[in-house]
Design a protein around this motif. Structure first.
Motif, PDB file in Angstrom:
ATOM      1  N   ASN A  86      -1.427  93.612 -13.528  1.00  0.00           N
ATOM      2  CA  ASN A  86      -0.127  94.008 -12.995  1.00  0.00           C
ATOM      3  C   ASN A  86       0.366  92.993 -11.958  1.00  0.00           C
ATOM      4  O   ASN A  86      -0.158  92.922 -10.839  1.00  0.00           O
ATOM      5  N   GLN A  87       1.377  92.237 -12.313  1.00  0.00           N
ATOM      6  CA  GLN A  87       1.868  91.174 -11.434  1.00  0.00           C
ATOM      7  C   GLN A  87       2.555  91.707 -10.178  1.00  0.00           C
ATOM      8  O   GLN A  87       2.807  90.941  -9.251  1.00  0.00           O
ATOM      9  N   GLU A  88       2.837  92.986 -10.141  1.00  0.00           N
ATOM     10  CA  GLU A  88       3.478  93.575  -8.967  1.00  0.00           C
ATOM     11  C   GLU A  88       2.472  93.981  -7.896  1.00  0.00           C
ATOM     12  O   GLU A  88       2.867  94.399  -6.808  1.00  0.00           O
ATOM     13  N   ARG A  89       1.193  93.855  -8.191  1.00  0.00           N
ATOM     14  CA  ARG A  89       0.146  94.270  -7.263  1.00  0.00           C
ATOM     15  C   ARG A  89      -0.441  93.080  -6.515  1.00  0.00           C
ATOM     16  O   ARG A  89      -0.524  91.958  -7.048  1.00  0.00           O
ATOM     17  N   ASP A  90      -0.918  93.328  -5.307  1.00  0.00           N
ATOM     18  CA  ASP A  90      -1.546  92.272  -4.514  1.00  0.00           C
ATOM     19  C   ASP A  90      -2.841  91.797  -5.159  1.00  0.00           C
ATOM     20  O   ASP A  90      -3.267  90.661  -4.924  1.00  0.00           O
ATOM     21  N   HIS A  91      -3.481  92.667  -5.947  1.00  0.00           N
ATOM     22  CA  HIS A  91      -4.753  92.296  -6.556  1.00  0.00           C
ATOM     23  C   HIS A  91      -4.581  91.689  -7.953  1.00  0.00           C
ATOM     24  O   HIS A  91      -5.543  91.579  -8.707  1.00  0.00           O
ATOM     25  N   TYR A  92      -3.359  91.282  -8.305  1.00  0.00           N
ATOM     26  CA  TYR A  92      -3.109  90.590  -9.568  1.00  0.00           C
ATOM     27  C   TYR A  92      -4.047  89.388  -9.673  1.00  0.00           C
ATOM     28  O   TYR A  92      -4.234  88.634  -8.715  1.00  0.00           O
ATOM     29  N   LEU A  93      -4.636  89.174 -10.859  1.00  0.00           N
ATOM     30  CA  LEU A  93      -5.675  88.153 -11.018  1.00  0.00           C
ATOM     31  C   LEU A  93      -5.176  86.721 -10.811  1.00  0.00           C
ATOM     32  O   LEU A  93      -5.942  85.841 -10.439  1.00  0.00           O
ATOM     33  N   ASP A  94      -3.914  86.456 -11.100  1.00  0.00           N
ATOM     34  CA  ASP A  94      -3.304  85.146 -10.868  1.00  0.00           C
ATOM     35  C   ASP A  94      -4.126  84.029 -11.502  1.00  0.00           C
ATOM     36  O   ASP A  94      -4.229  83.966 -12.722  1.00  0.00           O
ATOM     37  N   ASP A  95      -4.737  83.145 -10.706  1.00  0.00           N
ATOM     38  CA  ASP A  95      -5.476  81.999 -11.248  1.00  0.00           C
ATOM     39  C   ASP A  95      -6.698  82.406 -12.066  1.00  0.00           C
ATOM     40  O   ASP A  95      -7.240  81.596 -12.831  1.00  0.00           O
ATOM     41  N   TYR A  96      -7.157  83.638 -11.909  1.00  0.00           N
ATOM     42  CA  TYR A  96      -8.323  84.112 -12.653  1.00  0.00           C
ATOM     43  C   TYR A  96      -7.922  84.888 -13.921  1.00  0.00           C
ATOM     44  O   TYR A  96      -8.769  85.470 -14.581  1.00  0.00           O
ATOM     45  N   MET A  97      -6.658  84.887 -14.232  1.00  0.00           N
ATOM     46  CA  MET A  97      -6.154  85.672 -15.361  1.00  0.00           C
ATOM     47  C   MET A  97      -6.752  85.187 -16.688  1.00  0.00           C
ATOM     48  O   MET A  97      -6.731  83.996 -16.984  1.00  0.00           O
ATOM     49  N   PRO A  98      -7.299  86.106 -17.506  1.00  0.00           N
ATOM     50  CA  PRO A  98      -7.828  85.686 -18.808  1.00  0.00           C
ATOM     51  C   PRO A  98      -6.689  85.368 -19.768  1.00  0.00           C
ATOM     52  O   PRO A  98      -5.572  85.886 -19.620  1.00  0.00           O
ATOM     53  N   CYS A 127       1.861  96.842 -17.172  1.00  0.00           N
ATOM     54  CA  CYS A 127       0.836  95.893 -16.731  1.00  0.00           C
ATOM     55  C   CYS A 127       0.587  94.674 -17.616  1.00  0.00           C
ATOM     56  O   CYS A 127       0.230  93.618 -17.099  1.00  0.00           O
ATOM     57  N   PHE A 128       0.735  94.798 -18.917  1.00  0.00           N
ATOM     58  CA  PHE A 128       0.355  93.681 -19.782  1.00  0.00           C
ATOM     59  C   PHE A 128       1.405  92.576 -19.759  1.00  0.00           C
ATOM     60  O   PHE A 128       2.545  92.787 -20.162  1.00  0.00           O
ATOM     61  N   PRO A 129       1.045  91.365 -19.308  1.00  0.00           N
ATOM     62  CA  PRO A 129       2.008  90.258 -19.214  1.00  0.00           C
ATOM     63  C   PRO A 129       2.282  89.626 -20.578  1.00  0.00           C
ATOM     64  O   PRO A 129       1.474  89.732 -21.509  1.00  0.00           O
ATOM     65  N   SER A 130       3.406  88.958 -20.694  1.00  0.00           N
ATOM     66  CA  SER A 130       3.857  88.424 -21.987  1.00  0.00           C
ATOM     67  C   SER A 130       2.920  87.372 -22.568  1.00  0.00           C
ATOM     68  O   SER A 130       2.794  87.245 -23.780  1.00  0.00           O
ATOM     69  N   GLN A 131       2.249  86.597 -21.711  1.00  0.00           N
ATOM     70  CA  GLN A 131       1.430  85.487 -22.207  1.00  0.00           C
ATOM     71  C   GLN A 131       0.046  85.926 -22.674  1.00  0.00           C
ATOM     72  O   GLN A 131      -0.688  85.154 -23.302  1.00  0.00           O
ATOM     73  N   LEU A 132      -0.335  87.169 -22.403  1.00  0.00           N
ATOM     74  CA  LEU A 132      -1.677  87.642 -22.735  1.00  0.00           C
ATOM     75  C   LEU A 132      -1.807  87.929 -24.226  1.00  0.00           C
ATOM     76  O   LEU A 132      -0.951  88.583 -24.816  1.00  0.00           O
ATOM     77  N   LEU A 159       0.382 105.334 -33.389  1.00  0.00           N
ATOM     78  CA  LEU A 159       0.550 105.448 -31.938  1.00  0.00           C
ATOM     79  C   LEU A 159       0.316 104.108 -31.261  1.00  0.00           C
ATOM     80  O   LEU A 159       1.093 103.692 -30.393  1.00  0.00           O
ATOM     81  N   LEU A 160      -0.754 103.413 -31.653  1.00  0.00           N
ATOM     82  CA  LEU A 160      -1.033 102.095 -31.082  1.00  0.00           C
ATOM     83  C   LEU A 160       0.113 101.125 -31.370  1.00  0.00           C
ATOM     84  O   LEU A 160       0.512 100.340 -30.508  1.00  0.00           O
ATOM     85  N   GLN A 161       0.619 101.169 -32.599  1.00  0.00           N
ATOM     86  CA  GLN A 161       1.726 100.294 -32.968  1.00  0.00           C
ATOM     87  C   GLN A 161       2.956 100.586 -32.105  1.00  0.00           C
ATOM     88  O   GLN A 161       3.595  99.666 -31.568  1.00  0.00           O
ATOM     89  N   ALA A 162       3.275 101.866 -31.953  1.00  0.00           N
ATOM     90  CA  ALA A 162       4.461 102.249 -31.191  1.00  0.00           C
ATOM     91  C   ALA A 162       4.337 101.878 -29.724  1.00  0.00           C
ATOM     92  O   ALA A 162       5.287 101.354 -29.122  1.00  0.00           O
ATOM     93  N   GLN A 163       3.168 102.140 -29.137  1.00  0.00           N
ATOM     94  CA  GLN A 163       2.986 101.854 -27.717  1.00  0.00           C
ATOM     95  C   GLN A 163       2.938 100.354 -27.446  1.00  0.00           C
ATOM     96  O   GLN A 163       3.539  99.874 -26.484  1.00  0.00           O
ATOM     97  N   SER A 164       2.235  99.608 -28.264  1.00  0.00           N
ATOM     98  CA  SER A 164       2.111  98.165 -28.016  1.00  0.00           C
ATOM     99  C   SER A 164       3.446  97.447 -28.180  1.00  0.00           C
ATOM    100  O   SER A 164       3.648  96.368 -27.608  1.00  0.00           O
ATOM    101  N   GLN A 165       4.368  98.029 -28.939  1.00  0.00           N
ATOM    102  CA  GLN A 165       5.696  97.433 -29.083  1.00  0.00           C
ATOM    103  C   GLN A 165       6.502  97.533 -27.791  1.00  0.00           C
ATOM    104  O   GLN A 165       7.522  96.877 -27.631  1.00  0.00           O
ATOM    105  N   ARG A 166       6.037  98.358 -26.863  1.00  0.00           N
ATOM    106  CA  ARG A 166       6.700  98.494 -25.571  1.00  0.00           C
ATOM    107  C   ARG A 166       6.207  97.437 -24.581  1.00  0.00           C
ATOM    108  O   ARG A 166       6.788  97.282 -23.509  1.00  0.00           O
ATOM    109  N   TRP A 167       5.138  96.758 -24.916  1.00  0.00           N
ATOM    110  CA  TRP A 167       4.524  95.802 -23.997  1.00  0.00           C
ATOM    111  C   TRP A 167       5.224  94.442 -24.049  1.00  0.00           C
ATOM    112  O   TRP A 167       5.735  94.026 -25.091  1.00  0.00           O
ATOM    113  N   ALA A 168       5.168  93.731 -22.938  1.00  0.00           N
ATOM    114  CA  ALA A 168       5.745  92.386 -22.894  1.00  0.00           C
ATOM    115  C   ALA A 168       5.001  91.436 -23.829  1.00  0.00           C
ATOM    116  O   ALA A 168       5.575  90.451 -24.309  1.00  0.00           O
ATOM    117  N   CYS A 169       3.736  91.725 -24.112  1.00  0.00           N
ATOM    118  CA  CYS A 169       2.917  90.865 -24.970  1.00  0.00           C
ATOM    119  C   CYS A 169       2.874  91.372 -26.413  1.00  0.00           C
ATOM    120  O   CYS A 169       1.930  91.050 -27.159  1.00  0.00           O
TER     121      CYS A 169
END
Length: 208
Positions: A86-98, A127-132, A159-169
Motif C-alpha cells: 500500500n503506497q499510502e502507508r508509511d510502511h510501504y516497501l518502496d526500494d524493497y518492493m518485489p 493495495c496492489f500497485p500497477s507494476q506488480l 470471483l477471483l476474475q471479478a475482483q482482480s479486474q478492480r486492481w491496478a495490476c
C-alpha cells in the motif's frame, strides 16, 4: 514466504517449497521460538504493528534494495503482504518492493458479524500497485471464494476474475485454479497431477 494465520508452514506447502528449492533460494517467515506470543501474526487487525514489524524485518533480512525477488504468501499472509504494498502507508516497501507476488488461497471473504463483508476485497483493491506481477493460486473448493462469499455475487474462479479486474495490476495478474483444492490451494485431498501443475505454473511465472 509468509504463512497463514497460524504462522505454521503446512506439510503440503513445505513439500512444494522443497521441490522449488532445487532452482530458487527460498526463505520462510516463522515465529521465533523464544517469542512470548502464541501466534506469529496479530490476526484481529492486519495493520497491527506486530504484523508490519515481523514482515518488514524479515524482508530486509533476506533481500536488499533494488534486488529482483518474489514474495509468496498463503491465506492471512496475503493480507499482510497486501498491506506492505500500500503506497499510502508509511510502511510501504518502496526500494524493497518485489517484482512478483504469488498468492495461495487469497482470503476474499470470511464470516464476520462485526465487520463490513467487503473489508477484505476493498483492502486488496487499494493495495496492489500497477507494476506488480501477480499469480493467484486457489483451490476450486476454497470456502473463502464460495460459501463465505456474498450469496448474490460470483463464486470461485469467477470471483477471483471479478475482483482482480478492480486492481491496478489487473493486466499483470493471472489465475491458477487447483481442482479439488481447499483454502490452502494444495492439500492432502489434491491429486498429484494437480500439485505438479501448480509447481509448473509457479516455475513458469518466475522464469517466463
Amino acid at each position: 514466504y509468509f504463512p497463514g494465520s497460524s504462522g505454521i508452514l503446512t506439510s503440503d506447502h513445505s513439500k512444494m517449497l522443497d521441490t522449488l528449492r532445487d532452482t530458487f533460494d527460498i526463505h520462510v517467515l516463522i515465529k521465533p521460538p523464544e517469542s512470548e506470543s502464541s501466534r506469529l501474526w496479530a490476526v484481529a487487525k492486519v495493520t497491527s504493528g506486530k504484523n508490519i514489524t515481523a514482515a518488514t524485518d524479515f524482508i530486509k533480512k533476506v533481500t536488499t534494495p533494488g534486488k529482483e525477488w518474489c514474495l509468496m504468501a498463503s491465506s492471512f499472509g496475503n493480507r499482510v503482504a497486501a498491506e506492505l504494498f500500500n503506497q499510502e502507508r508509511d510502511h510501504y516497501l518502496d526500494d524493497y518492493m518485489p517484482s512478483k507476488f504469488i498468492s495461495i488461497g487469497i482470503p476474499m471473504y470470511a464470516d464476520s458479524k462485526t465487520r463490513d463483508v467487503y473489508e477484505r476485497t476493498d483492502h486488496f483493491e487499494r493495495c496492489f500497485p500497477s507494476q506488480l506481477r501477480v499469480l493467484l493460486i486457489s483451490g476450486s473448493n476454497d470456502a473463502c471464494l464460495k460459501s463465505k462469499a456474498p450469496a448474490d455475487g460470483p463464486k470461485g474462479e469467477a470471483l477471483l476474475q471479478a475482483q482482480s479486474q478492480r486492481w491496478a495490476c489487473k493486466d499483470n495478474t493471472q489465475i491458477h485454479m487447483v481442482p479439488g483444492g481447499s483454502h490452502g490451494g494444495i492439500d492432502g485431498s489434491v491429486k498429484p497431477p494437480a500439485v505438479v501443475a501448480v509447481e509448473k505454473t509457479i516455475r513458469s511465472f518466475l522464469n517466463p
